[in-house]
Every structure is written in structure tokens, then in C-alpha cells.
Write a protein that holds these residues in place. Sequence first.
Motif, PDB file in Angstrom:
ATOM      1  N   MET A   1     -43.087 -19.069-145.766  1.00  0.00           N
ATOM      2  CA  MET A   1     -41.786 -19.727-145.876  1.00  0.00           C
ATOM      3  C   MET A   1     -41.966 -21.221-146.121  1.00  0.00           C
ATOM      4  SD  MET A   1     -38.682 -19.986-143.075  1.00  0.00           S
ATOM      5  CE  MET A   1     -38.249 -18.260-143.188  1.00  0.00           C
ATOM      6  N   LEU A   2     -41.093 -21.773-146.959  1.00  0.00           N
ATOM      7  CA  LEU A   2     -41.129 -23.198-147.263  1.00  0.00           C
ATOM      8  C   LEU A   2     -40.881 -24.011-145.993  1.00  0.00           C
ATOM      9  CD1 LEU A   2     -41.225 -25.161-149.808  1.00  0.00           C
ATOM     10  CD2 LEU A   2     -38.736 -25.202-149.621  1.00  0.00           C
ATOM     11  N   LYS A   3     -41.791 -24.944-145.699  1.00  0.00           N
ATOM     12  CA  LYS A   3     -41.622 -25.801-144.536  1.00  0.00           C
ATOM     13  C   LYS A   3     -40.901 -27.077-144.971  1.00  0.00           C
ATOM     14  CE  LYS A   3     -44.059 -26.044-141.050  1.00  0.00           C
ATOM     15  NZ  LYS A   3     -45.064 -26.464-140.025  1.00  0.00           N
ATOM     16  N   VAL A   4     -39.764 -27.361-144.317  1.00  0.00           N
ATOM     17  CA  VAL A   4     -38.882 -28.455-144.740  1.00  0.00           C
ATOM     18  C   VAL A   4     -38.683 -29.432-143.581  1.00  0.00           C
ATOM     19  CG1 VAL A   4     -36.613 -29.070-145.668  1.00  0.00           C
ATOM     20  CG2 VAL A   4     -37.692 -26.895-146.325  1.00  0.00           C
ATOM     21  N   ALA A   5     -38.794 -30.718-143.900  1.00  0.00           N
ATOM     22  CA  ALA A   5     -38.481 -31.776-142.936  1.00  0.00           C
ATOM     23  C   ALA A   5     -37.299 -32.577-143.464  1.00  0.00           C
ATOM     24  CB  ALA A   5     -39.687 -32.686-142.733  1.00  0.00           C
ATOM     25  N   VAL A   6     -36.324 -32.830-142.592  1.00  0.00           N
ATOM     26  CA  VAL A   6     -35.182 -33.677-142.934  1.00  0.00           C
ATOM     27  C   VAL A   6     -35.297 -34.951-142.106  1.00  0.00           C
ATOM     28  CG1 VAL A   6     -32.673 -33.918-142.886  1.00  0.00           C
ATOM     29  CG2 VAL A   6     -33.713 -31.728-143.521  1.00  0.00           C
ATOM     30  N   VAL A   7     -35.328 -36.093-142.784  1.00  0.00           N
ATOM     31  CA  VAL A   7     -35.501 -37.386-142.121  1.00  0.00           C
ATOM     32  C   VAL A   7     -34.205 -38.177-142.266  1.00  0.00           C
ATOM     33  CG1 VAL A   7     -36.884 -39.475-141.946  1.00  0.00           C
ATOM     34  CG2 VAL A   7     -37.940 -37.347-142.762  1.00  0.00           C
ATOM     35  N   HIS A   8     -33.614 -38.507-141.113  1.00  0.00           N
ATOM     36  CA  HIS A   8     -32.374 -39.289-141.095  1.00  0.00           C
ATOM     37  C   HIS A   8     -32.661 -40.605-140.396  1.00  0.00           C
ATOM     38  CE1 HIS A   8     -28.122 -39.899-141.505  1.00  0.00           C
ATOM     39  NE2 HIS A   8     -27.870 -39.906-140.210  1.00  0.00           N
ATOM     40  N   GLU A   9     -31.909 -41.655-140.762  1.00  0.00           N
ATOM     41  CA  GLU A   9     -32.180 -42.972-140.202  1.00  0.00           C
ATOM     42  C   GLU A   9     -32.092 -42.962-138.676  1.00  0.00           C
ATOM     43  OE1 GLU A   9     -33.069 -45.180-143.403  1.00  0.00           O
ATOM     44  OE2 GLU A   9     -31.059 -44.394-143.499  1.00  0.00           O
ATOM     45  N   TRP A  10     -30.893 -42.753-138.171  1.00  0.00           N
ATOM     46  CA  TRP A  10     -30.681 -42.684-136.736  1.00  0.00           C
ATOM     47  C   TRP A  10     -29.472 -41.796-136.461  1.00  0.00           C
ATOM     48  CZ3 TRP A  10     -30.992 -47.890-138.771  1.00  0.00           C
ATOM     49  CH2 TRP A  10     -29.775 -48.405-139.224  1.00  0.00           C
TER      50      TRP A  10
END
Length: 332
Positions: A1-10
Motif C-alpha cells: 500500500m502507498l505510504k502517505v504523509a500529510v504535513v500541515h503547518e500547525w
Amino acid sequence: MLKVAVVHEWLEHFAGSERVVEQILKVFPQAEIFAIVDFMPPSERGMLGQRKVTTTFIQHLPFARKRFRNYIGLMPIAIEQLDLSGFDLVISSNHAVAKGVITGPDQIHICYVHSPMRYAWDMQAAYLKQSGLERGPKGLFARWLLHRLRNWDVRSANGVDVFIANSSYIQRRIRKVYRRSSVVIYPPVDVTRFRPVVQVRDAYVVVSRLVPYKRVDLVVEAFRRMPQRRLIVVGDGPERDQIVAVAAGAPNIEMRGKVGSEELLHLMQAARAFVFAAEEDFGIAMVEAQACGTPVIAFGRGGALDIVRGVGDAGGPTGLRVRPAGTRDAIR
């Protein structure tokens, strides 16, 4: 499965940029989420599901809960310390430093840009003025820090494979600042709740956070000079006391503060027009107002150009776009 990271400021409150993150997480339910800090209250955490948020060392610095923005100078270092080496796809939600995460040659980094750092680029002069940092040692330090942030901001853009802009205005800013092309994908707006109703439309309405760049004080001052027209101001923020002072003695201006979703819907449906004075990146509230059949009187720059059709535009007008005094076509 595709490993996904979501990065948000705060993560502090559920607002416009968090709506975008919510939809990204729905598209990639397996994604893990990272942020500089996470102080979002329990009542607003539904967008995260049961995910644990990975944060940076700034989360644990003194006074970070209320003053984490004061650590802006440390944020480039903090965001670079996040270990994303195990992910195939990284999606950053950026209006300050999120795009600065470090990725490898076999990882794809897609950056959704709400705005390049406003205070470091074309809005620097306004930011310094509003913060009282035009002169003196603190002003000198602020200019030096913003210079360093600009250099880092441009360099970190090289780590992005694909840029997505939230409006054509931000697309132009990405081209200007980073010299990169981008595709426009508008933020999600749930217009199904905002329906027109047949009723007498009376007062004008402003819905906004009460912060300097939103220029709600300008709207209030304008209505002070038009006592025959009612204005309702919805929202709260650090500028509230100053705006209340401007509205003092004007019986046609009502300060409502924060209101619930049903009351907000009713106010928008009953408004004679929705007034929006900011040079905004996009402007979700303008879309919601138009979904209620309410015309928008907007400052004719920024995201309003994507949202509000003026007189003479194809499809007919949905409002007025007001240009700065002295420019061509002062009202469109």
C-alpha cells in the motif's frame, strides 16, 4: 500500500486550510499527519479521525500553546527534522514552512499552497507597520529574520515536485516568488448548506476573523458614514477592541462576535450584501454568501477575482469588485 504523509503547518483551529487537510485525509485514509505543533481542541479534531499527530520540538517550548508563532525563526529547522524517509508520497499544506520537509529522490512531494509567507514577501511592509516594527532594534531584527526566511523559502521550494495553488492569485504569487508553475485546485466549500431563501434582505454583513489584513475596520468606518445602512459584523480576533472603538456611537453597526453555524447561515441568507475588504488568498466566505444568493461587495484583488463576477463579466454579475481609489475601473 502507498505510504502517505500529510504535513500541515500547525493545528490550532479548524479553519480554511484545515478543510483542505480534511479532504486530503479523506482521499488518503491511510495517511499519517505531521505538524509543527498540535493544540487543536478536542471539539474540532473530528477531521483527524483517530490519527496521532507527530509534532516537532516547538510543541514543548515555553509558552508554545499560546505563542508558538513567536518561534517562526525556529520553524524552518523544526520542519526539516521530521523524518519522512519511510513514505512514498508527501503532501504538504503550506502557508509558511510546511513545504520545507526533506524528501529523497524516490519520494514524490506535492505542495498545496494556501499562500507563500505573506509577511516575508509582498506584505512585509504592512506586517511591520501593523506590528509596530518599522523602526528601532526590534524592527531591525524583524527585517533580518524575514530576510533569512525569504532565502530559506526559495531554497526549500526546490524540494517540491508539484505545486498546487488554491487560486489564480496564489498561482501568480508562486510564479513570482519561486519561479515555478502550478495547477489551481480551489479549496473545498460545502455549498449544499448555503441555499437561497425568499425573504426581505436588510442589513449588510461581514464575516471575518478580526485581524489587521482583513481590514474590517475599514468597512466599519465606511458604514459609520452611512447611518442609513445597517452593518452586522460577525467574528472575533485580536483587533476586536479597536474595531469596537471605531463602531462606538454608530447605532447602525452591530458587533455579533462568534456565532453558531445556523445563525451564520441565517445572517448570510438575510443579508442585502456580503462585504469583503481583504486581499484574500481565496475567500471561502464569499463562495458561501453567493451560494445563499447574496451578492458580494469585494476588494477587487486576490481570490475575489476567481469568485465574484462583476458588471460586464460573462454569466452576469454576482457582486461588485471595488478597486482602490484612483485606479482604472474603480468599481467592476
